[in-house]
Scaffold this motif. Structure first.
Motif, PDB file in Angstrom:
ATOM      1  N   ALA A 138       5.746   2.292  12.074  1.00 16.56           N
ATOM      2  CA  ALA A 138       6.978   1.654  12.544  1.00 16.56           C
ATOM      3  C   ALA A 138       7.717   1.138  11.321  1.00 16.56           C
ATOM      4  CB  ALA A 138       6.654   0.501  13.485  1.00 16.56           C
ATOM      5  N   ILE A 139       9.036   1.237  11.342  1.00 19.52           N
ATOM      6  CA  ILE A 139       9.864   0.770  10.235  1.00 19.52           C
ATOM      7  C   ILE A 139      11.037   0.008  10.829  1.00 19.52           C
ATOM      8  CG2 ILE A 139      11.194   2.907  10.117  1.00 19.52           C
ATOM      9  CD1 ILE A 139      11.190   2.583   7.040  1.00 19.52           C
ATOM     10  N   TRP A 140      11.512  -1.019  10.126  1.00 25.57           N
ATOM     11  CA  TRP A 140      12.590  -1.835  10.646  1.00 25.57           C
ATOM     12  C   TRP A 140      13.287  -2.593   9.525  1.00 25.57           C
ATOM     13  CZ3 TRP A 140       7.418  -2.768  11.206  1.00 25.57           C
ATOM     14  CH2 TRP A 140       6.912  -3.939  10.659  1.00 25.57           C
ATOM     15  N   ALA A 162       4.968  -0.910   9.066  1.00 26.70           N
ATOM     16  CA  ALA A 162       3.564  -1.162   9.404  1.00 26.70           C
ATOM     17  C   ALA A 162       2.993   0.118   9.996  1.00 26.70           C
ATOM     18  CB  ALA A 162       3.433  -2.314  10.394  1.00 26.70           C
ATOM     19  N   SER A 163       1.728   0.366   9.696  1.00 28.01           N
ATOM     20  CA  SER A 163       1.047   1.571  10.187  1.00 28.01           C
ATOM     21  C   SER A 163       0.085   1.213  11.302  1.00 28.01           C
ATOM     22  CB  SER A 163       0.261   2.229   9.047  1.00 28.01           C
ATOM     23  OG  SER A 163       1.132   2.607   8.009  1.00 28.01           O
ATOM     24  N   VAL A 164      -0.111   2.159  12.207  1.00 23.46           N
ATOM     25  CA  VAL A 164      -1.106   2.025  13.269  1.00 23.46           C
ATOM     26  C   VAL A 164      -1.984   3.268  13.220  1.00 23.46           C
ATOM     27  CG1 VAL A 164       0.429   3.037  15.033  1.00 23.46           C
ATOM     28  CG2 VAL A 164      -1.479   1.566  15.739  1.00 23.46           C
ATOM     29  N   ALA A 180      -5.024   5.888  14.855  1.00 21.55           N
ATOM     30  CA  ALA A 180      -5.139   6.557  16.151  1.00 21.55           C
ATOM     31  C   ALA A 180      -5.862   5.712  17.200  1.00 21.55           C
ATOM     32  CB  ALA A 180      -5.845   7.904  15.977  1.00 21.55           C
ATOM     33  N   SER A 181      -6.647   4.726  16.744  1.00 20.49           N
ATOM     34  CA  SER A 181      -7.349   3.856  17.702  1.00 20.49           C
ATOM     35  C   SER A 181      -6.496   2.674  18.142  1.00 20.49           C
ATOM     36  CB  SER A 181      -8.654   3.338  17.081  1.00 20.49           C
ATOM     37  OG  SER A 181      -8.372   2.409  16.052  1.00 20.49           O
ATOM     38  N   GLY A 182      -5.330   2.480  17.494  1.00 25.45           N
ATOM     39  CA  GLY A 182      -4.438   1.393  17.875  1.00 25.45           C
ATOM     40  C   GLY A 182      -4.493   0.190  16.958  1.00 25.45           C
ATOM     41  N   LEU A 183      -5.220   0.271  15.862  1.00 26.48           N
ATOM     42  CA  LEU A 183      -5.338  -0.846  14.924  1.00 26.48           C
ATOM     43  C   LEU A 183      -4.138  -0.857  13.985  1.00 26.48           C
ATOM     44  CD1 LEU A 183      -7.045  -3.181  13.796  1.00 26.48           C
ATOM     45  CD2 LEU A 183      -8.109  -1.518  12.268  1.00 26.48           C
ATOM     46  N   TRP A 184      -3.381  -1.955  14.020  1.00 23.80           N
ATOM     47  CA  TRP A 184      -2.189  -2.082  13.196  1.00 23.80           C
ATOM     48  C   TRP A 184      -2.532  -2.686  11.845  1.00 23.80           C
ATOM     49  CZ3 TRP A 184       2.619  -0.300  14.044  1.00 23.80           C
ATOM     50  CH2 TRP A 184       2.930   0.132  15.340  1.00 23.80           C
ATOM     51  N   GLY A 185      -1.903  -2.194  10.801  1.00 23.73           N
ATOM     52  CA  GLY A 185      -1.989  -2.791   9.477  1.00 23.73           C
ATOM     53  C   GLY A 185      -0.910  -3.849   9.332  1.00 23.73           C
ATOM     54  N   ALA A 186      -1.016  -4.646   8.287  1.00 21.31           N
ATOM     55  CA  ALA A 186      -0.019  -5.682   8.021  1.00 21.31           C
ATOM     56  C   ALA A 186       1.300  -5.036   7.590  1.00 21.31           C
ATOM     57  CB  ALA A 186      -0.524  -6.609   6.927  1.00 21.31           C
ATOM     58  N   PRO A 187       2.416  -5.665   7.912  1.00 18.61           N
ATOM     59  CA  PRO A 187       3.706  -5.146   7.447  1.00 18.61           C
ATOM     60  C   PRO A 187       3.794  -5.201   5.923  1.00 18.61           C
ATOM     61  CG  PRO A 187       4.019  -6.834   9.133  1.00 18.61           C
ATOM     62  CD  PRO A 187       2.582  -6.849   8.756  1.00 18.61           C
ATOM     63  N   VAL A 188       4.476  -4.210   5.358  1.00 18.56           N
ATOM     64  CA  VAL A 188       4.713  -4.178   3.914  1.00 18.56           C
ATOM     65  C   VAL A 188       6.211  -4.055   3.665  1.00 18.56           C
ATOM     66  CG1 VAL A 188       2.466  -3.194   3.332  1.00 18.56           C
ATOM     67  CG2 VAL A 188       4.380  -1.677   3.781  1.00 18.56           C
ATOM     68  N   ASN A 189       6.665  -4.627   2.561  1.00 21.10           N
ATOM     69  CA  ASN A 189       8.065  -4.487   2.151  1.00 21.10           C
ATOM     70  C   ASN A 189       8.213  -3.178   1.400  1.00 21.10           C
ATOM     71  OD1 ASN A 189       8.857  -6.987   3.184  1.00 21.10           O
ATOM     72  ND2 ASN A 189       8.237  -8.038   1.319  1.00 21.10           N
ATOM     73  N   LEU A 190       9.156  -2.366   1.820  1.00 19.44           N
ATOM     74  CA  LEU A 190       9.443  -1.122   1.113  1.00 19.44           C
ATOM     75  C   LEU A 190      10.589  -1.291   0.123  1.00 19.44           C
ATOM     76  CD1 LEU A 190       9.143   1.554   3.946  1.00 19.44           C
ATOM     77  CD2 LEU A 190       7.390   0.660   2.416  1.00 19.44           C
ATOM     78  N   SER A 191      11.510  -2.166   0.450  1.00 21.04           N
ATOM     79  CA  SER A 191      12.657  -2.409  -0.430  1.00 21.04           C
ATOM     80  C   SER A 191      12.377  -3.620  -1.317  1.00 21.04           C
ATOM     81  CB  SER A 191      13.919  -2.626   0.403  1.00 21.04           C
ATOM     82  OG  SER A 191      13.738  -3.719   1.291  1.00 21.04           O
ATOM     83  N   SER A 192      13.185  -3.770  -2.347  1.00 18.32           N
ATOM     84  CA  SER A 192      13.033  -4.886  -3.280  1.00 18.32           C
ATOM     85  C   SER A 192      13.576  -6.173  -2.676  1.00 18.32           C
ATOM     86  CB  SER A 192      13.775  -4.596  -4.580  1.00 18.32           C
ATOM     87  OG  SER A 192      13.292  -3.418  -5.168  1.00 18.32           O
ATOM     88  N   LYS A 219       4.619   7.884   1.707  1.00 16.17           N
ATOM     89  CA  LYS A 219       3.286   7.360   2.006  1.00 16.17           C
ATOM     90  C   LYS A 219       2.372   8.533   2.338  1.00 16.17           C
ATOM     91  CE  LYS A 219       0.722   4.268   5.055  1.00 16.17           C
ATOM     92  NZ  LYS A 219      -0.330   5.243   5.304  1.00 16.17           N
ATOM     93  N   PRO A 220       1.417   8.839   1.442  1.00 15.73           N
ATOM     94  CA  PRO A 220       0.471   9.900   1.778  1.00 15.73           C
ATOM     95  C   PRO A 220      -0.467   9.447   2.902  1.00 15.73           C
ATOM     96  CG  PRO A 220       0.038   9.015  -0.427  1.00 15.73           C
ATOM     97  CD  PRO A 220       1.201   8.277   0.132  1.00 15.73           C
ATOM     98  N   SER A 221      -0.955  10.372   3.673  1.00 21.83           N
ATOM     99  CA  SER A 221      -1.868  10.049   4.767  1.00 21.83           C
ATOM    100  C   SER A 221      -3.053   9.237   4.245  1.00 21.83           C
ATOM    101  CB  SER A 221      -2.370  11.339   5.417  1.00 21.83           C
ATOM    102  OG  SER A 221      -3.237  11.037   6.482  1.00 21.83           O
ATOM    103  N   GLY A 222      -3.270   8.074   4.846  1.00 19.93           N
ATOM    104  CA  GLY A 222      -4.374   7.214   4.452  1.00 19.93           C
ATOM    105  C   GLY A 222      -4.140   6.424   3.180  1.00 19.93           C
ATOM    106  N   GLY A 223      -2.998   6.624   2.531  1.00 24.33           N
ATOM    107  CA  GLY A 223      -2.706   5.957   1.264  1.00 24.33           C
ATOM    108  C   GLY A 223      -1.692   4.845   1.417  1.00 24.33           C
ATOM    109  N   ALA A 224      -1.294   4.311   0.284  1.00 27.72           N
ATOM    110  CA  ALA A 224      -0.300   3.239   0.248  1.00 27.72           C
ATOM    111  C   ALA A 224       1.089   3.811  -0.013  1.00 27.72           C
ATOM    112  CB  ALA A 224      -0.657   2.251  -0.861  1.00 27.72           C
ATOM    113  N   TRP A 225       2.105   3.036   0.317  1.00 27.24           N
ATOM    114  CA  TRP A 225       3.475   3.439   0.037  1.00 27.24           C
ATOM    115  C   TRP A 225       3.683   3.516  -1.465  1.00 27.24           C
ATOM    116  CZ3 TRP A 225       6.861   5.303   3.386  1.00 27.24           C
ATOM    117  CH2 TRP A 225       6.689   5.033   4.748  1.00 27.24           C
TER     118      TRP A 225
END
Length: 166
Positions: free
Chosen positions: A41-43, A56-58, A60-72, A111-117
């Protein structure tokens, strides 16, 4: 696609299933989902004096990661787009006002699959002013996609020296 309804709930109601909440002043939410049901999800988040892009990423089991800032921090950004391929690789794109150039520019992050932005990169030139909307403010004037072999396509409308460029 089993998470479509739950992800849509997150985006529209701004509350994810893990209890994480978006800021009250979030807007322009988008969602992308891969073949396993994992998604991003992006906003936009209104920080008061500027708007930032968060994601923030979720899994396949529904576990959400913490939101990250993409912009400065401190840079006024708006209207994010997100694309994800079936392998889980993703690309985000948004408009940003560059005060040094005095222009609306486009930035993108991968963002590569399983990696960081990865760090955001300017993808428009430093001589064009990117349009945020077209069709009387009903549709964003830029798009991004990523195919199954990780080729990213981005299109946008801008003006260069007053001339419309696509």
């Amino acid at each position: 696609m089993k998470w479509c309804q739950k992800c849509l709930f997150f985006v529209l109601v701004a509350v994810c299933l893990s209890g994480m909440k978006l800021e009250a002043k979030s807007f322009a939410q988008k969602m992308a989902i891969d073949a396993t049901g994992a998604g991003i999800a992006i906003w936009n988040n209104d920080m008061g004096s500027y708007n930032t892009i968060q994601a923030a990423s979720v899994d396949a089991s529904g576990l959400w990661g913490a939101p990250v800032n993409l912009s400065s921090a401190g840079v006024n950004c708006s209207y994010p787009m997100i694309a994800m391929n079936s392998n889980g690789n993703a690309v985000a794109m948004w408009s940003e006002f560059d005060t040094g150039l005095g222009l609306q520019i486009l930035k993108a992050a991968i963002k590569p699959s399983g990696g960081a932005w990865q760090a955001a990169t300017m993808i428009s030139s430093n001589t064009e002013n990117v349009a945020k909307f077209q069709n009387n403010f009903m549709d964003q004037a830029y798009r991004v996609s990523i195919n199954s072999i990780d080729i990213i396509n981005a299109t946008w409308t801008s003006t260069v020296s007053g001339a419309l460029v696509i």
